[in-house]
Design an enzyme around this catalytic site. Structure first.
Site, PDB file in Angstrom:
ATOM      1  N   GLY A  90      39.255  26.190  42.728  1.00 47.61           N
ATOM      2  CA  GLY A  90      37.088  25.511  42.520  1.00 47.61           C
ATOM      3  C   GLY A  90      37.314  24.655  43.429  1.00 47.61           C
ATOM      4  O   GLY A  90      37.955  24.061  44.759  1.00 47.61           O
ATOM      5  N   ASP A 209      40.256  37.621  52.983  1.00 50.36           N
ATOM      6  CA  ASP A 209      39.108  36.187  52.262  1.00 50.36           C
ATOM      7  C   ASP A 209      39.036  35.319  53.409  1.00 50.36           C
ATOM      8  O   ASP A 209      40.139  34.373  54.345  1.00 50.36           O
ATOM      9  CB  ASP A 209      39.555  36.150  51.192  1.00 50.36           C
ATOM     10  CG  ASP A 209      38.553  35.053  50.870  1.00 50.36           C
ATOM     11  OD1 ASP A 209      39.365  33.325  50.099  1.00 50.36           O
ATOM     12  OD2 ASP A 209      37.432  34.966  50.786  1.00 50.36           O
TER      13      ASP A 209
END
Lengths: 277, 142
Positions: A90, A209
């Site tokens: 995050g 990713d």
């Protein structure tokens, strides 16, 4: 009743005075084709699993700020207490500060009670804190630890949701990592096999990713202690610096030199005995 | 002077401010810092958390007291609130920083760290009120 000459001291905690100003600034900046700076996120792959002797946590080391790699050697596995470690995905600052606060609170608790904290305590404190701020703190965390009740692995979402599972992956690369984990996970695995599985899961997250990359860190928590291996595996795509960019001595020429000696003299001397009984 | 009589006149310090940045430190519009005032900004919270954070401690206390009342009976919250009220009165003069040591120990805040202890610490506040005015306000003479 507020009077114009009586000062009201603002309450401690978050101060929302500038929110309206920021909203107004955002509108102005967008019109002028400049953007407000984006916070550094750890678009990430983190994974963890419970094995026979303890808990293995793994993470990549890339931190991104928009489309730019902000930190190639970011440490995403944070220390909470001697028996609990936490991986954070995050917003980088949010995960850092939240885990720091959690670690401080648990340290106070261990000093008070003389015991190592349990993983459920850490999870409950986190859950209370994150729910109180309604998801504004962008921290998704994987907590793993070994305590008197066994080996635990928990996930805590940014809105305060928790889950207790044997294997886990979070972050932007979690789907890729979860695929590997789902395929090869077995309960009560051996330590070496577990480390290899976590490494493979993070590796597939790195490959699939864009937000994950660079090295892989592994943290192994057992009853005997913690082994924080950083880096467990270095990325093959490291660039080699062509030259050293340090300036050798003598690069800058000295034009003038002026030396002023400071003359100090002892004016007064007092000796005070300290009683070191 | 009868100091006991004075104490009973002490105002409860719960300042009521308007919502949002329009009301500056002295209770009036702080045009330099927050721009011109508008009724909408006064009434509506500008941030999702503003309302809930303003009353967070009060709501937590209310919830805890009501749970305590249901479990142990009315005497438990009554006793605790009496102790809180007593501890709240051991403060320094209004313009000075009090350590709130007794209150913190009662509430259990001395064993935990949260954003209240790190951000916007009132002990580090850069503004001090005018001493005479603050004391007069507290005693209800203003």
């Amino acid at each position: 009743m507020a009077l114009s000459n009586v000062l009201e001291i603002p309450t401690s905690g978050f101060n929302f005075e500038n929110v309206a100003r920021n909203v107004a600034l955002e509108g102005l900046l967008e019109g002028g084709h400049t953007k407000t700076p984006k916070p550094m996120k750890t678009g990430t792959t983190i994974a963890g699993l419970v094995c026979k002797e303890g808990v293995v946590l793994g993470a990549d080391t890339r931190a991104t700020s928009g489309e730019v790699v902000a930190d190639k050697m970011c440490a995403k596995i944070h220390y909470i207490s001697p028996n609990i470690y936490c991986c954070g995905a995050g917003t980088a600052a949010d995960t850092e500060k939240t885990t720091d606060l959690l670690s401080s609170n648990l340290t106070i608790f261990s000093m008070d009670s003389g015991r190592n904290p349990r993983v459920v305590m850490a999870v409950n404190i986190l859950q209370d804190m994150l729910f109180r701020y309604r998801g504004q703190i962008g921290a998704s965390l994987i907590l793993g630890g070994v305590d008197c009740n066994g080996n635990h692995l928990y996930t805590v979402g940014p809105y305060g949701s928790i889950d207790n599972v044997p294997y886990l992956a979070m972050g932007s690369g979690d789907l890729a990592a979860l695929g590997i984990l789902e395929d090869r996970f077995k309960p009560n695995m051996e330590m070496e096999e577990a480390k290899e599985l976590v490494r493979d899961a993070i590796h597939s997250g790195i490959m699939s990713d864009l937000g994950s990359g660079n090295n892989i860190d592994i943290c192994v928590i057992t009853k005997q202690g913690v082994d924080y291996i950083r880096p467990y595996q270095e990325s093959e795509y490291k660039d080699k610096r062509q030259k050293r960019y340090k300036y050798g001595p003598g690069t800058t020429s000295i034009l003038t030199e002026k030396i002023i000696p400071l003359e100090l003299e002892v004016v007064q001397e007092t000796v005070q005995r300290m009683d070191t009984a | 002077m009868n100091t006991r009589g004075l104490r009973s006149q002490l105002k409860d310090s719960v300042p009521v401010t308007g919502m949002g940045p329009q009301v500056g430190a002295y209770g009036v519009q702080d045009t330099l810092r927050s721009g011109f005032s508008s009724v909408k900004n006064e009434l509506l919270p500008s941030h999702a958390l503003e309302l809930s954070e303003k009353n967070f401690q009060l709501n937590q206390d209310k919830m805890n007291f009501s749970t305590l009342r249901n479990i142990q009976g009315l005497h438990a919250p009554l006793k605790l609130q009496m102790e809180y009220r007593a501890a709240r009165q051991i403060q320094r003069l209004p313009f000075l920083q009090s350590s709130h040591l007794a209150l913190d120990t009662l509430k259990g805040n001395d064993e935990s760290i949260s954003f209240e202890d790190i951000l916007n610490d009132p002990a580090q506040s850069e503004m001090m009120g005018e001493p005479h005015i603050m004391v007069e306000y507290k005693l209800g003479m203003m």
